[in-house]
Design a protein around this motif. Structure first.
Motif, PDB file in Angstrom:
ATOM      1  N   TYR A 324       0.866  -1.185   0.000  1.00 26.27           N
ATOM      2  CA  TYR A 324       0.000   0.000   0.000  1.00 26.27           C
ATOM      3  C   TYR A 324       0.898   1.229   0.000  1.00 26.27           C
ATOM      4  CZ  TYR A 324       0.764   0.327   5.138  1.00 26.27           C
ATOM      5  OH  TYR A 324       1.299   0.421   6.384  1.00 26.27           O
ATOM      6  N   MET A 325       0.284   2.384  -0.114  1.00 22.89           N
ATOM      7  CA  MET A 325       1.037   3.633  -0.069  1.00 22.89           C
ATOM      8  C   MET A 325       0.399   4.548   0.950  1.00 22.89           C
ATOM      9  SD  MET A 325       1.798   4.333  -4.061  1.00 22.89           S
ATOM     10  CE  MET A 325       3.046   5.565  -3.757  1.00 22.89           C
ATOM     11  N   VAL A 326       1.185   5.526   1.434  1.00 16.99           N
ATOM     12  CA  VAL A 326       0.639   6.495   2.377  1.00 16.99           C
ATOM     13  C   VAL A 326       1.081   7.901   1.966  1.00 16.99           C
ATOM     14  CG1 VAL A 326       0.404   7.199   4.779  1.00 16.99           C
ATOM     15  CG2 VAL A 326       0.863   4.796   4.246  1.00 16.99           C
ATOM     16  N   ILE A 327       0.124   8.815   1.996  1.00 16.30           N
ATOM     17  CA  ILE A 327       0.415  10.231   1.779  1.00 16.30           C
ATOM     18  C   ILE A 327       0.101  10.963   3.081  1.00 16.30           C
ATOM     19  CG2 ILE A 327      -0.046  12.241   0.327  1.00 16.30           C
ATOM     20  CD1 ILE A 327      -1.165  10.463  -1.776  1.00 16.30           C
ATOM     21  N   ALA A 328       0.876  11.987   3.370  1.00 16.42           N
ATOM     22  CA  ALA A 328       0.594  12.801   4.555  1.00 16.42           C
ATOM     23  C   ALA A 328      -0.797  13.404   4.418  1.00 16.42           C
ATOM     24  CB  ALA A 328       1.647  13.899   4.691  1.00 16.42           C
ATOM     25  N   PRO A 329      -1.564  13.459   5.498  1.00 19.59           N
ATOM     26  CA  PRO A 329      -2.960  13.918   5.405  1.00 19.59           C
ATOM     27  C   PRO A 329      -3.090  15.296   4.774  1.00 19.59           C
ATOM     28  CG  PRO A 329      -2.525  12.977   7.569  1.00 19.59           C
ATOM     29  CD  PRO A 329      -1.213  13.017   6.848  1.00 19.59           C
ATOM     30  N   GLU A 330      -2.159  16.209   5.067  1.00 19.56           N
ATOM     31  CA  GLU A 330      -2.304  17.579   4.565  1.00 19.56           C
ATOM     32  C   GLU A 330      -1.710  17.755   3.168  1.00 19.56           C
ATOM     33  OE1 GLU A 330      -0.465  16.340   7.062  1.00 19.56           O
ATOM     34  OE2 GLU A 330       0.938  17.834   7.862  1.00 19.56           O
ATOM     35  N   HIS A 331      -1.216  16.683   2.563  1.00 20.13           N
ATOM     36  CA  HIS A 331      -0.576  16.764   1.253  1.00 20.13           C
ATOM     37  C   HIS A 331      -1.575  17.242   0.197  1.00 20.13           C
ATOM     38  CE1 HIS A 331       1.973  15.723  -2.118  1.00 20.13           C
ATOM     39  NE2 HIS A 331       2.918  15.305  -1.308  1.00 20.13           N
ATOM     40  N   GLU A 332      -1.110  18.181  -0.667  1.00 16.95           N
ATOM     41  CA  GLU A 332      -2.042  18.769  -1.643  1.00 16.95           C
ATOM     42  C   GLU A 332      -2.529  17.736  -2.673  1.00 16.95           C
ATOM     43  OE1 GLU A 332      -1.050  19.651  -5.036  1.00 16.95           O
ATOM     44  OE2 GLU A 332       0.952  18.761  -4.827  1.00 16.95           O
ATOM     45  N   LEU A 333      -1.781  16.645  -2.856  1.00 19.85           N
ATOM     46  CA  LEU A 333      -2.142  15.628  -3.832  1.00 19.85           C
ATOM     47  C   LEU A 333      -3.428  14.879  -3.436  1.00 19.85           C
ATOM     48  CD1 LEU A 333      -0.664  14.949  -6.399  1.00 19.85           C
ATOM     49  CD2 LEU A 333       0.595  13.160  -5.159  1.00 19.85           C
ATOM     50  N   VAL A 334      -3.697  14.845  -2.133  1.00 18.55           N
ATOM     51  CA  VAL A 334      -4.791  14.004  -1.640  1.00 18.55           C
ATOM     52  C   VAL A 334      -6.108  14.331  -2.338  1.00 18.55           C
ATOM     53  CG1 VAL A 334      -6.150  13.369   0.394  1.00 18.55           C
ATOM     54  CG2 VAL A 334      -3.664  13.662   0.586  1.00 18.55           C
ATOM     55  N   ASP A 335      -6.414  15.644  -2.386  1.00 15.99           N
ATOM     56  CA  ASP A 335      -7.695  16.028  -2.973  1.00 15.99           C
ATOM     57  C   ASP A 335      -7.803  15.652  -4.442  1.00 15.99           C
ATOM     58  OD1 ASP A 335      -8.660  17.082  -0.606  1.00 15.99           O
ATOM     59  OD2 ASP A 335      -7.548  18.956  -0.918  1.00 15.99           O
ATOM     60  N   ARG A 336      -6.663  15.517  -5.096  1.00 15.08           N
ATOM     61  CA  ARG A 336      -6.698  15.237  -6.531  1.00 15.08           C
ATOM     62  C   ARG A 336      -6.883  13.749  -6.846  1.00 15.08           C
ATOM     63  NH1 ARG A 336      -1.351  18.032  -8.344  1.00 15.08           N
ATOM     64  NH2 ARG A 336      -1.967  17.245 -10.397  1.00 15.08           N
ATOM     65  N   GLY A 398       3.403  -3.643 -11.829  1.00 15.85           N
ATOM     66  CA  GLY A 398       2.170  -3.291 -12.511  1.00 15.85           C
ATOM     67  C   GLY A 398       0.937  -3.515 -11.653  1.00 15.85           C
ATOM     68  N   GLU A 399       1.126  -3.924 -10.399  1.00 17.17           N
ATOM     69  CA  GLU A 399       0.004  -4.207  -9.497  1.00 17.17           C
ATOM     70  C   GLU A 399      -0.622  -2.917  -8.979  1.00 17.17           C
ATOM     71  OE1 GLU A 399       1.085  -8.225  -6.981  1.00 17.17           O
ATOM     72  OE2 GLU A 399       1.728  -6.293  -6.243  1.00 17.17           O
ATOM     73  N   PRO A 400      -1.927  -2.907  -8.790  1.00 15.26           N
ATOM     74  CA  PRO A 400      -2.538  -1.765  -8.104  1.00 15.26           C
ATOM     75  C   PRO A 400      -2.301  -1.860  -6.598  1.00 15.26           C
ATOM     76  CG  PRO A 400      -4.212  -3.370  -8.721  1.00 15.26           C
ATOM     77  CD  PRO A 400      -2.901  -3.932  -9.182  1.00 15.26           C
ATOM     78  N   VAL A 401      -1.955  -0.724  -5.979  1.00 17.83           N
ATOM     79  CA  VAL A 401      -1.811  -0.713  -4.518  1.00 17.83           C
ATOM     80  C   VAL A 401      -2.683   0.403  -3.961  1.00 17.83           C
ATOM     81  CG1 VAL A 401       0.458  -1.779  -4.324  1.00 17.83           C
ATOM     82  CG2 VAL A 401       0.306   0.650  -4.798  1.00 17.83           C
ATOM     83  N   PRO A 402      -3.429   0.121  -2.881  1.00 17.81           N
ATOM     84  CA  PRO A 402      -4.303   1.149  -2.320  1.00 17.81           C
ATOM     85  C   PRO A 402      -3.483   2.296  -1.707  1.00 17.81           C
ATOM     86  CG  PRO A 402      -4.243  -0.767  -0.887  1.00 17.81           C
ATOM     87  CD  PRO A 402      -3.476  -1.138  -2.128  1.00 17.81           C
ATOM     88  N   VAL A 403      -4.027   3.526  -1.816  1.00 13.04           N
ATOM     89  CA  VAL A 403      -3.337   4.709  -1.285  1.00 13.04           C
ATOM     90  C   VAL A 403      -4.067   5.202  -0.044  1.00 13.04           C
ATOM     91  CG1 VAL A 403      -2.549   7.047  -1.774  1.00 13.04           C
ATOM     92  CG2 VAL A 403      -2.588   5.323  -3.602  1.00 13.04           C
ATOM     93  N   PHE A 404      -3.351   5.318   1.036  1.00 16.78           N
ATOM     94  CA  PHE A 404      -3.915   5.754   2.320  1.00 16.78           C
ATOM     95  C   PHE A 404      -3.418   7.136   2.685  1.00 16.78           C
ATOM     96  CE2 PHE A 404      -5.900   1.991   4.325  1.00 16.78           C
ATOM     97  CZ  PHE A 404      -5.656   1.071   3.328  1.00 16.78           C
ATOM     98  N   ILE A 405      -4.100   7.787   3.618  1.00 20.83           N
ATOM     99  CA  ILE A 405      -3.479   8.900   4.332  1.00 20.83           C
ATOM    100  C   ILE A 405      -3.318   8.455   5.777  1.00 20.83           C
ATOM    101  CG2 ILE A 405      -4.315  10.773   2.846  1.00 20.83           C
ATOM    102  CD1 ILE A 405      -6.486  11.318   4.950  1.00 20.83           C
TER     103      ILE A 405
END
Length: 950
Positions: A324-336, A398-405
């Motif tokens: 899986y992946m994790v983005i910081a909650p306040e990261h601007e990418l999240v909304d996109r 090539g696998e899909p991995v879920p993205v979390f915050i």
RNA sequence: GCCCAGGUGGCGGAAUCGGCAGACGCGGAGGUCUCAAACACCUCUGACCGCAAGGUCGUGCGGGUUCGAGUCCCGCCCUGGGCACCA
């Protein structure tokens, strides 16, 4: 108690010329006046020097606080003074002075408390400090003192700011260059402009913006530490680990604000690498390395629909283990990346019960925002996170991995996003366990756990091992070790265009503006379009305007949403100016932020070289002489810088940065400001509290039966800082009054090694007074004050002791071991007391000279009473005669089976056989009836006799 | 958790290319001078046993190397400082 009933010493009982605190005070005032009148310690502004060389000696200059000095403050000053006086007597040209770091928050807060202007309180505090420090008889050059608040000083602080502002960092050349050269490079097409158009196609504003974006001092909207309690923003270095201000302990909030920044990150590698060339305590180097936090790894891009998520990892070898992946909650990418609804295939446990991903993200962000910085950093907090509803694609599989915050990923480090490899990262492992995410091992563990099935693992496996499960269509890592796999996968990523090797740092750019009054104004104005313009050097200094109300707009310390408001905005006459900056008179607004307290201390050592220079911030010739590199590889800098360890990453990192910029611009020849650093310990003290927890005067507490009493009341003892509020503060003035400055100096130097903290003990000070009294009595008549020395040779024993003392004292002084040097002098003097009779002049004079660095006033007085008319400040320090060190007999301890049984004295030239025979003869009683298996004779040291078993 | 220092008498501390542990100072005990004291002077002062001579033990704990360890090696404990979800 009636104080007038106290017995007063009858004058006739105490010899009038006994060395007492009173007499010491009279002698000290007299010699201090003479040194000042004769300019004894004034160092010429020339660069010629004798065979002894030069030495630039410095203390970390004090912040003149309102409460004055306690005896702990001058510890370092006394130490450098002793060392400087010693070097001077060794023929070295010594530069030693002391200035004042007088801008900054505490001065302003003190001024607000007392309702007076910061300039008035600052000047009064500096005067008070000067008076207190001058009583100690420090051999500073009085003509070189500075205060950072002097216009003549901060003019150059502003000038250096302009140099930094007018520079950019040329990565290719690895150094700063003037901004004009960047413009030239853009114009010549040597460098591509930010958007790729040619330079001439850009408008003037666009050109200016392109240059501004590369300056070493720049304005940017950045997440900053906003501290409403102090009314200002703070640098990362000024915020404690639990998210509060170092000054005042107020809450600090993260806010996006436009602020002045210094591009210190451009220097991260050099600041790190050049530590190797510095003679600094290992702990300070470690702290700086830690703070810079260099880490090598890779940037990898994971496609996620329309966008790409770039992650930084130090473990690219585990790319096949990403689940899986994790983005910081306040990261601007999240909304996109958040989709409108939950896609199929997700696990309900990832969604926190929210109806849509958008709701889940919003709820999680709200939870995070509600948490205090302290809670967020709390130890052992369970990992939390929520699915964004998005998937990214692992470029290797090539696998899909879920993205979390998840809030365990920090927006401010790396790219603010990570690839999660729960099998081999403990944090990822914890979140995976919490949300039941898959854990896929790709490094075979060598510690007995199952290599392919992580379901029973207690924790992540972070060790080395053989890569498994790591074969894809275009690259395979299987069978490689971790280090090799990192190399292979990084090469593959580069060729496949999905990632590259990179380096990241914990170090952030330095937030350089403060919304306070008491600091250096920026030499910056804004035009009507809001564009910043630097003032030319000819318009410096930009002086701080007088303000009736210099207070920051007070805000609720807990209101993170409040806005900073610099006090200088109220000085409207000052803010609004008409200037001609080259295109005719125009209206401008001045920058109303001020510089942080650290600005002045970033370069003050250079100003000491000639504080009166009105043409330059420092004369290049003087800089080369006092601070230039001494040999190939030497970074140059101050020869010895003594101060507390508390500035390990603030002042000492900032000043290194400024110095390196000045070096790059060719303004200084040294690439480091401080070649050698020494951290002195602190003088601490016991404090006592009564049963209400109120501090009682420590001076009046007595120890009885293993407990402490204030009168009849038992009190609790604690140990720590000295301070007025703790009622355990002792001032140097009261020690000078009671014992004299020389006794205080001697006591502070004899308490222990300079780098070790130790408890103050007023009762013990008398030991140092007694020593001076005994020296005095050995050389003078206590009644008449006449010298009693005789011009006669010393006996052989005394002569040998004198010369061994000279050797020892020199050695100890060279290594700043003042406590043991003093012990040697006491031993010599005690020997003179023991043998009695008048002291030979040939012993008295070297004794006085050796005492001089420690107790300069008493030594000067003795020196003059021995018949000398000039100061001893430049007299040669005694040199031992090796011929006088030879004894005619040697004493050997004799051990039998490792235990000391006897000592034997033999002629110094006795052979090993003779020593052996004498030793055996001395221990016959122990050896009788046993076999002597072996006799070890260590020449000049010891004899060891080994007996057989039984 | 990681990194860096450091654990020696009642106290601050000496002694580390392995060689008489406790230099020097404070405190304590006794004495001198003094009507009395003091920031004066002298003697003693690691613990234990002993009238003494002397002996035994002793440098955070447990092992080891060595004729000999405060010092070197291995394994722990404790204290202080720094860093800490840094990918």
């Amino acid at each position: 108690m009636a104080t007038d009933a106290l017995p007063t010493p009858a004058d006739e009982d105490v010899p009038s010329q006994r060395y007492s605190g009173l007499l010491a005070g009279e002698i000290e005032a007299r010699w201090q006046a003479r040194w000042a009148a004769e300019g004894t310690f004034v160092v010429p502004r020339t660069v010629d020097v004798g065979p002894g060389g030069k030495f630039f000696l410095m203390d970390m200059f004090p912040y003149p606080s309102g409460s004055g000095l306690h005896v702990g403050h001058p510890l370092g000053y006394i130490a450098t003074d002793v060392y400087g006086r010693f070097l001077r007597m060794c023929g070295v040209r010594v530069l030693h002075t002391l200035g004042y770091d007088a801008f900054g928050l505490p001065a302003e807060q003190y001024a607000i408390q007392t309702g007076t202007h910061p300039r008035a309180t600052t000047e009064a505090n500096i005067e008070r400090y000067r008076a207190q420090i001058s009583r100690l008889g420090l051999a500073h050059d009085p003509t070189r003192s500075v205060a950072t608040t002097d216009e003549a000083f901060y003019r150059w602080t502003q000038w250096i700011f302009l140099q930094i502002y007018n520079s950019w960092y040329d990565e290719a050349a690895g150094r700063a260059r003037p901004i004009a050269e960047l413009a030239a490079a853009y114009e010549a097409g040597e460098l591509a402009t930010p958007d790729g158009r040619s330079w001439v196609e850009l408008s003037a504003d666009e050109q200016a913006a392109a240059l501004d974006a590369r300056r070493l001092a720049y304005r940017a909207e950045v997440p900053v530490n906003w501290c409403p309690g102090l009314g200002t923003v703070l640098a990362n270095e000024e915020v404690t680990v639990d998210g509060r201000s170092e000054r005042g302990n107020f809450p600090v909030f993260r806010r996006e604000l436009t602020q002045w920044m210094m591009r210190i990150t451009a220097y991260a590698d050099r600041l790190l690498d050049d530590l190797d060339d510095l003679d600094w305590p290992a702990s300070v180097k470690a702290m700086q390395r830690n703070w810079i936090g260099r880490s090598e790894g890779a940037l990898i891009r994971f496609p996620a629909g329309e966008v790409e998520i770039e992650v930084f990892t130090t473990r690219p070898d585990t790319l096949f283990g990403v689940t899986y992946m994790v983005i910081a909650p306040e990261h601007e990418l999240v909304d996109r990346i958040v989709p409108g609804s939950w896609p199929a295939g997700g696990d309900p446990r990832w969604c926190a019960g929210a109806a849509t991903p958008r709701e889940a993200v919003a709820a999680y962000r709200a939870d995070v925002a509600a948490m205090s910085e302290r809670d967020r950093q709390a130890e052992a907090r369970p990992k939390t996170g929520v699915w964004t509803g998005a998937y990214a694609t692992n470029p290797a599989t090539g696998e899909p991995v879920p993205v979390f915050i998840a809030d365990y990923v920090l927006a401010g480090y790396g790219t603010g996003s990570i690839m999660a490899v729960p099998a081999h990262d403990q944090r990822d492992f914890e979140l995976a366990r919490a949300l039941d995410l898959p854990i896929r091992p790709v490094v075979a563990a060598g510690d007995g756990r199952d290599r392919l099935d992580a379901s029973a693992w207690p924790d992540a496996y972070v060790g080395d091992g053989e890569l498994v499960n790591s074969a894809g269509a275009s690259v395979s890592l299987d069978g490689l070790r971790v280090a090799e796999a990192k190399r292979v996968v990084t090469e593959w990523m580069a060729s496949a265009g999905v990632g590259r090797a990179t380096v990241t740092y914990k170090l952030r750019d330095w937030l350089f503006s403060r919304q306070r009054y008491w600091g250096e104004p920026f030499p910056i104005v804004y035009d009507e379009g809001g564009r910043a313009h630097a003032l030319p050097a000819s318009m410096l200094p930009v002086t701080l305007p007088d303000l009736d109300d210099y207070r920051p707009r007070s805000a609720d310390p807990d209101d993170g949403a409040s806005e900073p408001e610099p006090p200088l905005t109220r000085a409207s006459d000052w803010v609004e100016v008409t200037l001609d900056l080259g295109d005719g008179p125009r209206r401008y607004r001045r920058e109303t932020n001020t510089m942080p307290q650290w600005a002045g201390s970033c370069w003050y050592e250079l100003r000491y070289l000639d504080p009166c220079d009105e043409q330059r911030f420092v004369d290049p010739e003087l800089e080369r002489f006092w601070m230039g590199p001494q040999r190939p590889g030497d970074p140059g800098g101050v020869d010895l810088y003594v101060g507390g360890v508390e500035h390990a990453v603030l002042h000492l990192l900032y000043s290194r940065f400024w110095h390196k910029v000045l070096f790059d611009l060719g303004e200084v020849s040294s690439r480091e400001p401080f070649r050698r650093l020494f951290n002195q310990g602190y003088i601490q003290a016991y404090a006592y509290t009564d049963r209400r927890g109120v501090h009682v005067p420590a001076e009046e507490v007595v120890e009885r039966d293993g407990a402490w009493w204030y009168g009849d009341e038992p009190v609790r003892r604690s140990y720590g800082k000295m301070g007025k509020s703790l009622k355990n503060s002792v001032s140097p003035d009261e020690m000078c009054d009671r014992y004299g400055a020389d006794t205080l100096r001697l006591y502070e130097m004899s308490m222990g090694p300079l780098d070790v903290s130790r408890p103050w003990d007023t009762r013990a000070v008398v030991g140092s007074l007694r020593f001076l009294q005994r020296v005095w009595r050995n050389l003078l008549d206590e009644t008449t004050g006449e010298a009693t020395v005789v011009d006669a040779p010393a006996d052989a024993g005394t002569e040998r002791l004198l010369h061994s003392t000279i050797t020892a004292v020199r050695g100890e002084l060279e290594h700043l071991r003042f406590n043991t040097a003093i012990a040697k002098l006491i031993e010599l003097n005690n020997h003179l007391t023991t043998i009695g009779g008048p002291v030979p002049l040939c012993v008295a004079e070297p004794l006085v000279l050796m005492l001089a660095p420690f107790a300069p006033h008493a030594a000067e007085e003795l020196w003059s009473r021995l018949g000398h008319t000039a100061t001893l400040a430049h007299e040669p320090f005694p040199v031992a005669d090796p011929a006088k060190l030879v004894a005619e007999s040697a004493t050997y301890p004799v051990q039998v089976d490792g235990k000391l049984r006897a000592t034997v004295t033999v002629p110094v030239d006795a052979g090993e056989e003779a020593v052996r025979a004498a030793a055996l003869a001395a221990v016959t009683g122990w050896v009788e009836g046993r076999d002597v298996v072996k006799v070890v004779v260590v020449p000049g040291r010891i004899v060891s006799v080994v007996l057989g078993k039984g």
